[in-house]
Design a protein around this motif. Structure first.
Motif, PDB file in Angstrom:
ATOM      1  N   SER A 125       1.701   0.686  -7.278  1.00 38.08           N
ATOM      2  CA  SER A 125       0.952   1.911  -7.586  1.00 38.08           C
ATOM      3  C   SER A 125      -0.520   1.543  -7.774  1.00 38.08           C
ATOM      4  O   SER A 125      -0.847   0.462  -8.256  1.00 38.08           O
ATOM      5  CB  SER A 125       1.505   2.606  -8.828  1.00 38.08           C
ATOM      6  OG  SER A 125       1.485   1.738  -9.918  1.00 38.08           O
ATOM      7  N   ARG A 126      -1.386   2.463  -7.377  1.00 38.10           N
ATOM      8  CA  ARG A 126      -2.838   2.246  -7.485  1.00 38.10           C
ATOM      9  C   ARG A 126      -3.290   0.979  -6.757  1.00 38.10           C
ATOM     10  O   ARG A 126      -3.996   0.143  -7.303  1.00 38.10           O
ATOM     11  CB  ARG A 126      -3.272   2.201  -8.951  1.00 38.10           C
ATOM     12  CG  ARG A 126      -2.890   3.449  -9.722  1.00 38.10           C
ATOM     13  CD  ARG A 126      -3.492   3.493 -11.101  1.00 38.10           C
ATOM     14  NE  ARG A 126      -3.092   2.410 -11.975  1.00 38.10           N
ATOM     15  CZ  ARG A 126      -1.942   2.350 -12.611  1.00 38.10           C
ATOM     16  NH1 ARG A 126      -1.070   3.327 -12.472  1.00 38.10           N
ATOM     17  NH2 ARG A 126      -1.683   1.331 -13.396  1.00 38.10           N
ATOM     18  N   PHE A 127      -2.868   0.876  -5.503  1.00 38.38           N
ATOM     19  CA  PHE A 127      -3.292  -0.251  -4.668  1.00 38.38           C
ATOM     20  C   PHE A 127      -4.633   0.115  -4.029  1.00 38.38           C
ATOM     21  O   PHE A 127      -4.723   1.069  -3.265  1.00 38.38           O
ATOM     22  CB  PHE A 127      -2.230  -0.515  -3.597  1.00 38.38           C
ATOM     23  CG  PHE A 127      -2.494  -1.725  -2.738  1.00 38.38           C
ATOM     24  CD1 PHE A 127      -2.408  -2.999  -3.272  1.00 38.38           C
ATOM     25  CD2 PHE A 127      -2.831  -1.586  -1.405  1.00 38.38           C
ATOM     26  CE1 PHE A 127      -2.638  -4.120  -2.475  1.00 38.38           C
ATOM     27  CE2 PHE A 127      -3.063  -2.699  -0.598  1.00 38.38           C
ATOM     28  CZ  PHE A 127      -2.970  -3.970  -1.148  1.00 38.38           C
ATOM     29  N   ASN A 128      -5.659  -0.622  -4.374  1.00 35.73           N
ATOM     30  CA  ASN A 128      -6.976  -0.355  -3.785  1.00 35.73           C
ATOM     31  C   ASN A 128      -7.040  -0.975  -2.400  1.00 35.73           C
ATOM     32  O   ASN A 128      -6.616  -2.114  -2.197  1.00 35.73           O
ATOM     33  CB  ASN A 128      -8.084  -0.961  -4.656  1.00 35.73           C
ATOM     34  CG  ASN A 128      -8.226  -0.219  -5.966  1.00 35.73           C
ATOM     35  OD1 ASN A 128      -8.141   1.006  -6.015  1.00 35.73           O
ATOM     36  ND2 ASN A 128      -8.433  -0.956  -7.035  1.00 35.73           N
ATOM     37  N   PHE A 129      -7.591  -0.223  -1.471  1.00 35.34           N
ATOM     38  CA  PHE A 129      -7.615  -0.700  -0.086  1.00 35.34           C
ATOM     39  C   PHE A 129      -8.800  -0.102   0.658  1.00 35.34           C
ATOM     40  O   PHE A 129      -9.131   1.070   0.465  1.00 35.34           O
ATOM     41  CB  PHE A 129      -6.327  -0.281   0.630  1.00 35.34           C
ATOM     42  CG  PHE A 129      -6.333  -0.617   2.097  1.00 35.34           C
ATOM     43  CD1 PHE A 129      -6.068  -1.900   2.540  1.00 35.34           C
ATOM     44  CD2 PHE A 129      -6.632   0.361   3.040  1.00 35.34           C
ATOM     45  CE1 PHE A 129      -6.099  -2.207   3.890  1.00 35.34           C
ATOM     46  CE2 PHE A 129      -6.662   0.060   4.398  1.00 35.34           C
ATOM     47  CZ  PHE A 129      -6.389  -1.227   4.817  1.00 35.34           C
ATOM     48  N   SER A 130      -9.444  -0.897   1.462  1.00 41.24           N
ATOM     49  CA  SER A 130     -10.432  -0.319   2.379  1.00 41.24           C
ATOM     50  C   SER A 130     -10.450  -1.088   3.689  1.00 41.24           C
ATOM     51  O   SER A 130     -10.280  -2.311   3.715  1.00 41.24           O
ATOM     52  CB  SER A 130     -11.836  -0.303   1.758  1.00 41.24           C
ATOM     53  OG  SER A 130     -12.388  -1.593   1.747  1.00 41.24           O
ATOM     54  N   GLN A 131     -10.612  -0.345   4.765  1.00 36.86           N
ATOM     55  CA  GLN A 131     -10.872  -0.958   6.072  1.00 36.86           C
ATOM     56  C   GLN A 131     -12.103  -0.269   6.639  1.00 36.86           C
ATOM     57  O   GLN A 131     -12.205   0.955   6.651  1.00 36.86           O
ATOM     58  CB  GLN A 131      -9.676  -0.829   7.016  1.00 36.86           C
ATOM     59  CG  GLN A 131      -9.215   0.583   7.321  1.00 36.86           C
ATOM     60  CD  GLN A 131      -8.005   0.611   8.249  1.00 36.86           C
ATOM     61  OE1 GLN A 131      -7.124  -0.239   8.179  1.00 36.86           O
ATOM     62  NE2 GLN A 131      -7.942   1.597   9.136  1.00 36.86           N
ATOM     63  N   MET A 183       0.815  -1.211   0.000  1.00 37.68           N
ATOM     64  CA  MET A 183       0.000   0.000   0.000  1.00 37.68           C
ATOM     65  C   MET A 183       0.847   1.258   0.000  1.00 37.68           C
ATOM     66  O   MET A 183       0.521   2.232  -0.661  1.00 37.68           O
ATOM     67  CB  MET A 183      -0.896  -0.010   1.242  1.00 37.68           C
ATOM     68  CG  MET A 183      -1.779   1.204   1.328  1.00 37.68           C
ATOM     69  SD  MET A 183      -3.142   0.859   2.447  1.00 37.68           S
ATOM     70  CE  MET A 183      -3.689   2.538   2.731  1.00 37.68           C
ATOM     71  N   HIS A 184       1.937   1.229   0.760  1.00 39.88           N
ATOM     72  CA  HIS A 184       2.726   2.455   0.914  1.00 39.88           C
ATOM     73  C   HIS A 184       3.809   2.532  -0.145  1.00 39.88           C
ATOM     74  O   HIS A 184       5.004   2.579   0.165  1.00 39.88           O
ATOM     75  CB  HIS A 184       3.277   2.551   2.326  1.00 39.88           C
ATOM     76  CG  HIS A 184       2.189   2.826   3.324  1.00 39.88           C
ATOM     77  ND1 HIS A 184       1.702   1.876   4.184  1.00 39.88           N
ATOM     78  CD2 HIS A 184       1.432   3.929   3.527  1.00 39.88           C
ATOM     79  CE1 HIS A 184       0.726   2.405   4.908  1.00 39.88           C
ATOM     80  NE2 HIS A 184       0.533   3.640   4.524  1.00 39.88           N
TER      81      HIS A 184
END
Lengths: 467, 467
Positions: free
Chosen positions: B175-181, B170-171
């Motif tokens: 590139s363009r790493f989709n993430f949700s918490q 993610m960091h």
């Protein structure tokens, strides 16, 4: 209210505007900016060159007395100029009313104006080259790469989509911090249409130009100096993508290399071919307008398009996220800056109401703004499809024509686009709800007719009012 | 396939099972675990004490030869035992077929069995107290707090919801790493019902007990030793919340303090009052079963419940996220572990197909599993509402009764719950799509009747088959 000093992280558009709002209330602001002073150093903008300023943004600028100054240097855009592949153009007005239009402004020009205005107040101090790297959610201290530690009465983070304050909230600063970052498969690249030799605009100046091609599109916004800034929105990978154009260039270089052409010359030639082929197929009318197309294409960076959502936006009364740090959105509704300026306007109202009770101010700000930020985020993503596809759908074209007629005839009729863009009195969430219901109704009506002239406008507007 | 060695981050359930799968193919695995060896040290589980093992999980255990061993120590649960506030109970079977049930297993017992089995293979090595802190997406090196750097042929991150490998992706790693918490407003706390004095279970052993109270609920799963582990799901804040119970306790302490009671005695008394009051009102039948209720309530931690989604799951062929690191879900469908075990089973199939071509294996794994992980994540969130609310809705109760009858009569009929829980041959996404369509149909049918006996089962099943 006791004398207050606020730490603002980021001297971009929102941070600079916010500093003015605070200064006008006698609240001091130290504004820390990671980059140099764009007024003295040659800075890459890093972001879009121009932006569409509309009513929500103007309402905020008006409150700090900068609306007329900025609009004097803006280029009004009355509609979308739609470019067919064959080069034919057609204007689709944004509204049926003459006084409803959007304004192309220079991002850096606006930013500089806001900083200059802010610095007129004694209480505002800018600190450049100070990159915030961490925020202590317990102590309220902001930490900078330089080693500097800043602690005022509270912190407002206008440090954009990559906010360090938000990162600190996420990584343990706040338990159960909701967060999402979602990237489009499309990226963007800025290209340049210079003024004509005589200084004139090379295309109609008072329009947002759009080359909609289904899976991708290009737009162009006028600049005050007679040029246009184009933005090509294209998939990163796959068919018709940035990757495809670049790899086609490499294939051509290799092929030419085998034929023993001189490498540097053929590299330029291959690059030209891969880009020009693509433009010749898709945007042939733009090629003569862009003498530096090939160079710009390979020199300018390819940007990413993402949506960032999070909750909560505040650490009690210790810190608040505002603007892109709280709600970065994609640019397809032209509302990113306008939403952030509206943030400043609403925050100012809440300070008026609650004074320096920062926890209450921030809690209420979050409660009030979060549903609206979510609404414009979703509408912005959806508008990408409208811009790419719907302009080619005959029912949609009729619907827009109908809306223009309704707006022309009925002062109380507003399309969804108009509610979002021209009605600063309507929250985004209301514009979305009303707009969606209205869109559904009008699309149904337009599906049943071949020509808008068959539609009884009074009947439609009565239905809309009752909906 | 050339001789391979894989770095596995995390010796939890997924990591240990994966090591066995790999070892059976002659692939070596170094498994790095942040905590100590739970077989030699007294470890807090940190996670739930028992888990519902169902067909998807069993299918994987069967492939590594551990299904019978684990089921011998499991307690079958044939349905939900619903506890009314007055103490009345009613069994709602999970299926109309006798052989379809879920199994309560000990998390630590299962984990130990998997580690023991893995260690039987020469190629598997466990390294304990090695906390992964970073992953280099360029070099493929995993970095540990000890300073150790591990680099095998590839890395598989089974390091759970807080995955360090995912953080690195993610960091900037991707590139363009989709993430949700996304966190629920509810937390959970584990409580304990010991066996009776004679060693027997204090309630029906072959059921998942549930005290559904609308805004909150408690469940209890049997343990092999005659005890039950209860989990109270309650809002963190607001009315009927963990915060409310704790603050009521503090108020009582203060009040008693003013009356000059001895502080330590009254603190215990106040604590007892605040918890016992709540249980007396909501779960009175459980109080006599839980002698350590008050102590457990204030000693055991309050856990958070979150959903984590991300995309992509792999860094080319360098690393793969698997299990909770890729898709942490809430526990309300009892599928977290089962989904992760299914991950291992599918990954093993892809290695069978593509060998050590890790990029292809990981790309196909992600493409195949991501829609299924999203499907079970959503169903798990939705099932919270079903468990809390729907068991009290008469239409829903009739619908479940109808489904039980259909399952009893028609071997090819499966409720949504059964498709998710008992059909390891159906991907979660298919179970969700079919299940939702079926649920809609059956709810409509059950809304029209007062009693399930009025319904023509043949007609319904024909409709379901045609849907």
């Amino acid at each position: 209210m006791p004398k207050q000093k606020i730490t603002i992280i980021g001297a971009g558009l929102s941070g600079s505007l916010l500093a003015i709002y605070l200064a006008k209330r006698g609240i001091a602001a130290d504004v820390y900016e990671s980059r140099g002073d764009m007024r003295t150093a040659e800075m890459s903008a890093g972001r879009s060159i121009n932006l569409a300023l509309s009513n929500r943004g103007i309402a905020a600028l008006k409150e700090v007395g900068l609306d007329e100054y900025m609009l004097a240097e803006a280029v009004p855009m009355h509609g979308r100029m739609i470019h067919a592949t064959g080069g034919q153009t057609k204007l689709a007005p944004y509204s049926g009313r003459k006084d409803e239009y959007i304004n192309s402004v220079s991002r850096s020009g606006l930013n500089v104006a806001l900083m200059n205005e802010a610095e007129k107040y004694d209480g505002v101090k800018f600190f450049f080259n100070e990159k915030c790297v961490d925020f202590d959610c317990q102590s309220g201290e902001a930490k900078f790469a330089s080693g500097l530690i800043a602690k005022g009465d509270t912190v407002i983070a206008t440090d954009g989509a990559g906010s360090a304050v938000r990162d600190a909230m996420m990584h343990g600063g706040i338990s159960r911090f909701n967060f999402s970052q979602t990237w489009l498969e499309h990226g963007y690249k800025e290209l340049h249409i210079p003024p004509a030799a005589n200084g004139d605009f090379q295309m109609e100046k008072n329009a947002l130009h759009i080359w909609a091609r289904g899976a991708f599109m290009m737009i162009a916004l006028p600049n005050f100096d007679g040029s246009f800034t184009c933005t090509l929105f294209l998939a990163h990978k796959g068919e018709n993508s940035f990757e495809e154009i670049v790899s086609r260039r490499l294939t051509q270089i290799n092929a030419d290399h085998k034929n023993n052409f001189h490498l540097s010359a053929l590299s330029a030639k291959s690059a030209a071919n891969s880009v020009l082929d693509f433009f010749q197929t898709n945007f042939p009318d733009s090629i003569p307008l862009m003498p530096t197309l090939v160079e710009d294409f390979f020199t300018n960076p390819t940007g990413n398009l993402g949506t960032i959502k999070c909750f909560p936006w505040n650490v009690g009364g210790k810190a608040l996220l505002l603007g892109d740090s709280a709600h970065a959105i994609v640019p397809f509704y032209g509302q990113g800056m306008n939403a952030s300026f509206e943030d400043c306007r609403i925050l100012n109202q809440l300070i008026e109401q609650h004074g320096a009770d920062w926890k209450t101010v921030f809690d209420e700000f979050t409660a009030s703004r979060k549903p609206n930020a979510d609404a414009i985020a979703q509408m912005a993503e959806e508008n990408f499809f409208e811009m790419r596809d719907a302009v080619a759908d005959p029912i949609f074209v009729r619907k827009r024509e109908l809306e223009t007629k309704l707006e022309h005839e009925f002062p109380d009729y507003f399309s969804k686009y108009s509610m979002v863009t021209f009605r600063e009195d309507l929250p985004y969430s209301v514009a979305k709800r009303k707009g969606n219901a209205q869109d559904k109704l009008l699309m149904e009506i337009c599906a049943k007719v071949d020509d808008v002239s068959e539609i009884d406008l009074n009947e439609v507007v009565a239905e809309v009012r009752n909906a």
